[in-house]
Design an enzyme around this catalytic site. Sequence first.
Site, short mmCIF file in Angstrom:
data_model
loop_
_atom_site.label_atom_id
_atom_site.label_comp_id
_atom_site.label_asym_id
_atom_site.label_seq_id
_atom_site.Cartn_x
_atom_site.Cartn_y
_atom_site.Cartn_z
N TYR A 117 -10.54 -29.75 6.06
CA TYR A 117 -11.38 -29.25 4.95
C TYR A 117 -11.65 -27.75 5.11
O TYR A 117 -11.46 -26.97 4.17
CB TYR A 117 -12.69 -30.04 4.93
N SER B 219 -8.64 -25.64 4.50
CA SER B 219 -8.27 -25.59 3.07
C SER B 219 -9.20 -24.65 2.31
O SER B 219 -8.77 -23.93 1.40
CB SER B 219 -8.31 -26.98 2.44
N ILE C 236 -25.48 -29.18 -0.65
CA ILE C 236 -25.97 -29.63 -1.95
C ILE C 236 -25.76 -31.14 -2.02
O ILE C 236 -24.61 -31.59 -2.01
CB ILE C 236 -25.23 -28.91 -3.09
N1 LIG Z 1 -21.83 -30.64 -2.24
C1 LIG Z 1 -21.78 -29.67 -1.33
O1 LIG Z 1 -22.71 -29.49 -0.53
C2 LIG Z 1 -20.58 -28.76 -1.25
C3 LIG Z 1 -20.57 -27.80 -0.22
C4 LIG Z 1 -19.49 -26.94 -0.14
C5 LIG Z 1 -18.46 -27.00 -1.07
N2 LIG Z 1 -18.50 -27.94 -2.05
C6 LIG Z 1 -17.37 -27.98 -2.99
O2 LIG Z 1 -17.85 -28.05 -4.33
C7 LIG Z 1 -16.94 -28.84 -5.11
C8 LIG Z 1 -17.69 -29.99 -5.77
O3 LIG Z 1 -18.31 -30.77 -4.75
P1 LIG Z 1 -19.21 -32.06 -5.06
O4 LIG Z 1 -20.15 -32.19 -3.92
O5 LIG Z 1 -19.70 -32.02 -6.46
O6 LIG Z 1 -18.10 -33.23 -4.91
P2 LIG Z 1 -17.98 -34.67 -5.58
O7 LIG Z 1 -17.12 -35.48 -4.66
O8 LIG Z 1 -19.32 -35.20 -5.96
O9 LIG Z 1 -17.17 -34.37 -6.93
C9 LIG Z 1 -15.82 -33.97 -6.88
C10 LIG Z 1 -15.16 -34.26 -8.23
O10 LIG Z 1 -13.79 -33.85 -8.12
C11 LIG Z 1 -12.97 -34.87 -8.67
N3 LIG Z 1 -11.63 -34.84 -8.07
C12 LIG Z 1 -11.32 -35.15 -6.78
N4 LIG Z 1 -10.00 -35.06 -6.61
C13 LIG Z 1 -9.47 -34.67 -7.80
C14 LIG Z 1 -8.13 -34.41 -8.25
N5 LIG Z 1 -7.09 -34.56 -7.42
N6 LIG Z 1 -7.95 -34.02 -9.53
C15 LIG Z 1 -9.01 -33.90 -10.37
N7 LIG Z 1 -10.28 -34.15 -10.01
C16 LIG Z 1 -10.50 -34.53 -8.73
C17 LIG Z 1 -13.72 -36.16 -8.35
O11 LIG Z 1 -13.28 -37.26 -9.16
C18 LIG Z 1 -15.16 -35.75 -8.58
O12 LIG Z 1 -15.55 -35.92 -9.93
C19 LIG Z 1 -15.82 -29.29 -4.16
O13 LIG Z 1 -14.74 -28.40 -4.24
C20 LIG Z 1 -16.48 -29.20 -2.81
O14 LIG Z 1 -15.56 -29.03 -1.76
C21 LIG Z 1 -19.53 -28.83 -2.15
#
Ligand SMILES: NC(=O)c1ccc[n+]([C@@H]2O[C@H](COP(=O)([O-])OP(=O)(O)OC[C@H]3O[C@@H](n4cnc5c(N)ncnc54)[C@H](O)[C@@H]3O)[C@@H](O)[C@H]2O)c1
Length: 275
Positions: free
Chosen positions: A156, A159, A189
Amino acid sequence: MHIDLRGKVALVTGVGRGIGREIVTTLAREGVTTVSVDVSATDLQDTSAELDATGTPHREFVCDIRDSARIGEVVQAVDEAYGRLDILVNNAGVVGNGAIDVMDEATWDLVHDVNLKGTFLMCRAVLPIMKRQRWGRVINAASFAALVPIYASGAYASSKIAVAHFTRALAGEVGPWNITANAYAPGMIPTAMNGFAQLPPEEQSRLLDTLSLRRWGDKADIASLICFLASDHASYITGTLIDVSGGKLASQMPRLAYEAAAADGDYDFDAAASE
Ligand SMILES: NC(=O)c1ccc[n+]([C@@H]2O[C@H](COP(=O)([O-])OP(=O)(O)OC[C@H]3O[C@@H](n4cnc5c(N)ncnc54)[C@H](O)[C@@H]3O)[C@@H](O)[C@H]2O)c1
């Protein structure tokens, strides 16, 4: 300062839930015509219902961002429907944890294919439209893990730093067309991805002690940044990675400030825990 995004068209990936759903509904409430992409048809339907309530035009597409042919269909449909695409938010992402000595190749490939290659494929498909209109905003989800990896996040974290560097490379290519490219690094978050809010209270408290602002990030914290980066107010910002972590790098021991404030009667750990 007033942010006015009315009349813009935005494509946001990974909007079925979590941060992505917040981003796309916030943009819609700001008057942006939205195009939603997610791999989950059922989650996408729920998001679509929320978008109905905003009264702003919107379209949804089931699409795996690893599938370049499907991405091509989506972008062509958007071009035919709206004749423009101003904002691309590459929010979709997956985690795949595991220490490096035991990580399987499938996990490595999934994480890199979605987070990095998916971002590249989306950008490649959308850039011709942005170049044609000589205006565009590309905004990519990295992670705090891009700045400092957490244990067993080799796939992760690598990436996400690659997304950040890819974004800089992109910014260096698209300036002549008045296109900016920026990445952001959310900290912690609570979403389905991480389940922070479901952890036992003492575990939550331990994690919050790493933050200078000592609260979980809110999905709206990210959506607000996206609106700013998409606006004319951010027209001179490109190639950056913006830390939205509540101060994970601000101080070595953030808890010391809270202990001092508590000693002065200005902070209540028990009240904070029950919020
Ligand atoms: N939540 C956090 O604390 C946090 C921290 C750092 C980074 N992020 C990044 O923020 C972004 C959103 O995170 P989140 O916590 O809302 O995640 P989440 O898992 O709740 O939502 C991710 C969404 O992406 C969709 N998805 C996954 N693979 C996919 C694909 N191949 N094609 C299309 N859609 C796809 C899923 O169906 C889902 O709706 C991500 O890139 C994550 O890495 C989140």
